[in-house]
Design an enzyme around this catalytic site. Sequence first.
Site, PDB file in Angstrom:
ATOM      1  N   GLU B  46      -2.923   8.274  14.805  1.00 34.01           N
ATOM      2  CA  GLU B  46      -1.611   8.035  15.112  1.00 34.01           C
ATOM      3  C   GLU B  46      -0.779   7.627  14.023  1.00 34.01           C
ATOM      4  O   GLU B  46       0.509   8.106  14.129  1.00 34.01           O
ATOM      5  CB  GLU B  46      -1.733   6.661  16.125  1.00 34.01           C
ATOM      6  N   ASN B  50       2.602   9.885  13.149  1.00 41.02           N
ATOM      7  CA  ASN B  50       3.814   9.454  12.965  1.00 41.02           C
ATOM      8  C   ASN B  50       4.819   9.752  11.703  1.00 41.02           C
ATOM      9  O   ASN B  50       5.786  10.197  11.632  1.00 41.02           O
ATOM     10  CB  ASN B  50       4.014   7.890  13.444  1.00 41.02           C
ATOM     11  N   ARG B 105       5.912  13.808  23.253  1.00 42.52           N
ATOM     12  CA  ARG B 105       5.387  12.333  22.601  1.00 42.52           C
ATOM     13  C   ARG B 105       5.078  11.488  23.814  1.00 42.52           C
ATOM     14  O   ARG B 105       5.896  11.495  24.784  1.00 42.52           O
ATOM     15  CB  ARG B 105       5.938  11.846  21.569  1.00 42.52           C
TER      16      ARG B 105
HETATM   17  N1  LIG Z   1       6.488   6.654  10.369  1.00 41.48           N
HETATM   18  C1  LIG Z   1       7.757   6.555  10.992  1.00 41.48           C
HETATM   19  N2  LIG Z   1       8.940   6.967  10.733  1.00 41.48           N
HETATM   20  C2  LIG Z   1      10.122   6.989  11.422  1.00 41.48           C
HETATM   21  N3  LIG Z   1      10.009   6.738  12.752  1.00 41.48           N
HETATM   22  C3  LIG Z   1       8.815   6.392  13.110  1.00 41.48           C
HETATM   23  C4  LIG Z   1       7.749   6.279  12.353  1.00 41.48           C
HETATM   24  N4  LIG Z   1       6.624   5.920  13.121  1.00 41.48           N
HETATM   25  C5  LIG Z   1       6.896   5.716  14.460  1.00 41.48           C
HETATM   26  N5  LIG Z   1       8.279   5.955  14.477  1.00 41.48           N
HETATM   27  C6  LIG Z   1       9.468   5.749  15.370  1.00 41.48           C
HETATM   28  O1  LIG Z   1       8.623   5.069  16.364  1.00 41.48           O
HETATM   29  C7  LIG Z   1       8.704   5.727  17.557  1.00 41.48           C
HETATM   30  C8  LIG Z   1       7.269   5.201  18.440  1.00 41.48           C
HETATM   31  O2  LIG Z   1       6.156   5.811  17.943  1.00 41.48           O
HETATM   32  P1  LIG Z   1       4.931   5.854  18.794  1.00 41.48           P
HETATM   33  O3  LIG Z   1       4.374   4.812  19.426  1.00 41.48           O
HETATM   34  O4  LIG Z   1       3.922   6.300  17.832  1.00 41.48           O
HETATM   35  O5  LIG Z   1       5.353   7.044  19.907  1.00 41.48           O
HETATM   36  P2  LIG Z   1       5.728   8.615  19.674  1.00 41.48           P
HETATM   37  O6  LIG Z   1       5.088   8.957  18.386  1.00 41.48           O
HETATM   38  O7  LIG Z   1       4.852   9.204  20.746  1.00 41.48           O
HETATM   39  O8  LIG Z   1       7.177   8.841  19.764  1.00 41.48           O
HETATM   40  C9  LIG Z   1       8.761   7.109  17.447  1.00 41.48           C
HETATM   41  O9  LIG Z   1       9.235   7.946  18.441  1.00 41.48           O
HETATM   42  C10 LIG Z   1       9.742   6.879  16.329  1.00 41.48           C
HETATM   43  O10 LIG Z   1      11.157   6.930  16.685  1.00 41.48           O
HETATM   44 MG   LIG Z   2       3.192   8.433  17.579  1.00 37.83          MG
END
Ligand SMILES: Nc1ncnc2c1ncn2[C@@H]1O[C@H](COP(=O)(O)OP(=O)(O)O)[C@@H](O)[C@H]1O
Ligand SMILES: [Mg+2]
Lengths: 146, 146, 77
Positions: B46, B50, B105
Site C-alpha cells: 500500500e 502510494n 483507487r
Molecule cells: N506518498 C504519497 N504522496 C502523496 N500523496 C499521497 C501519498 N500517499 C497517499 N497520498 C494521498 O492520500 C490519499 C489516500 O491514500 P490511500 O488511502 O492509499 O488511497 P488511494 O491510494 O486509493 O487513493 C491518496 O489519494 C493521495 O491523495
Molecule cells: Mg493507496
Amino acid sequence: MTNEMSITFSAVSENEAFARVSVGAFVSQLDPTMDEVTEIKTVISESVTNAIIHGYNENPAGNITISAWLEDGLVTLTITDEGKGMQNVDEAREPLFTSRPELERSGMGFTIMENFMDEVAVHSVPEKGTTIYMKKHVAKSKAHCS
Amino acid sequence: MTNEMSITFSAVSENEAFARVSVGAFVSQLDPTMDEVTEIKTVISESVTNAIIHGYNENPAGNITISAWLEDGLVTLTITDEGKGMQNVDEAREPLFTSRPELERSGMGFTIMENFMDEVAVHSVPEKGTTIYMKKHVAKSKAHCS
Amino acid sequence: IGEIQRFIRDDGTMKVSRSLKEMNQKIRRERDAKTKETGREPTVNELAEALGLTPEEVVFATEAGRHLSSLHETVYE
Ligand SMILES: Nc1ncnc2c1ncn2[C@@H]1O[C@H](COP(=O)(O)OP(=O)(O)O)[C@@H](O)[C@H]1O
Ligand SMILES: [Mg+2]
Ligand SMILES: Nc1ncnc2c1ncn2[C@@H]1O[C@H](COP(=O)(O)OP(=O)(O)O)[C@@H](O)[C@H]1O
Ligand SMILES: [Mg+2]
C-alpha cells in the site's frame, strides 16, 4: 528495461539470508533459472561474509551496502564495506589464500565469485574499505518482466 | 537483539514485489506468524503503491526508501518518497478518501495500514515528499516452531 | 493478500519459517517435474506461474531450506 536498487544493513551474520533473498528477488525480474539465482545468492553470501569477518572483524556496528542494476539480461552488483580493506588484492584473490586460517576459512571465496560471475573487480583501500564489482549475464533466453 | 536495514529502489511497480519480499525476509528474523508477515507485506504494498502513484505520478526517476528496525518483538518501518507530498494529511487518511478516483483507487490504503499496524504516523510536506512511520508488535508467542 | 496462504494448510498462525519450508518442498517438486518434462531447467517465472506465486516469493521460499531455519536457531536458542 533497466532498474536499480540498493540495500544497506548491519554487518551481522543474521542478515546474510536477508541479503540473499533481496538480491535474488530483485534479479528474478530478469527471469533467470533457479541455478542462476542460486549462483548469485552464493556470491552474495561469500562477499557479505567477507565484509563481516575480514572487513569488520565481526563488529556489528559496521554497515554493508549492496547495489544492483538490471538491464536486458545483465546483472551488475557491488558489495561495499567501510572496513579494514586489503593490502594486497592479488594475493587475496588467489585460490586457497586466507588471512584467517584459524577460523577454518577455505580461502575459496574469491574463486567462487570468479566462477559464478562473468566479471569480478575488487577495489580496496587499507583502513578505508572494500568494494567488489561483479557482472553476470542471465536468462539467455529472454529478459523481461511485465 | 536489534538489527536494521534500508532498501532504496526506483519508483516502478515492478519493484513492489521486491520490496514486499525483502521486508518480509528481514522481519522473518523475529520468527513471526504467516499472518503477521502477510500484514506487513500488505502494508508495504500500500505504501509503495502510494509513493509511486501519488508521490511520483508514476515517474520512474523517483526513488523510494524503506527502513526497518527490529528489536525484541517489535518492527519499526519507514517508507519515504521525495515526491509531491500532501496538503492535508488528515483528509488523506480518512477511509475512502482518494485524490485519484479516475484510477479506480479504493481510498483504503491508509485504513489498511492502520488496521494491520499498531502505530501509523504520516509526515508530509507539499513538494518535498512523504514519510510513513509504522510500528508493529510481532511474534507475541515466543514458541519456537521450525 | 493470501497468495501464500493458498499454499499452506490455511492456518495463518503458523510460523512463517515453517510455511516457507513447505512451500520450498512444493517448489522443488515442481522444478523436478518441469525439468523432466522439458529437458531443461525451468526459469523462476515458469515455476512461479505454475505455483501461483510471484517470482520473488519463489526466491524467498527457496531460502527456507537453508538460512532462515538456522537463523532462528541462533536467534532463539
Ligand atoms: N506518498 C504519497 N504522496 C502523496 N500523496 C499521497 C501519498 N500517499 C497517499 N497520498 C494521498 O492520500 C490519499 C489516500 O491514500 P490511500 O488511502 O492509499 O488511497 P488511494 O491510494 O486509493 O487513493 C491518496 O489519494 C493521495 O491523495
Ligand atoms: Mg493507496
Ligand atoms: N571485505 C574484505 N575486507 C578485507 N579483507 C578481505 C575482504 N574480503 C576478502 N578479504 C581478504 O581476502 C582473503 C581471501 O578471501 P576469500 O577468498 O573469501 O577467503 P576466506 O574468506 O576463506 O579467507 C581473506 O582471507 C581476507 O584476507
Ligand atoms: Mg571468504
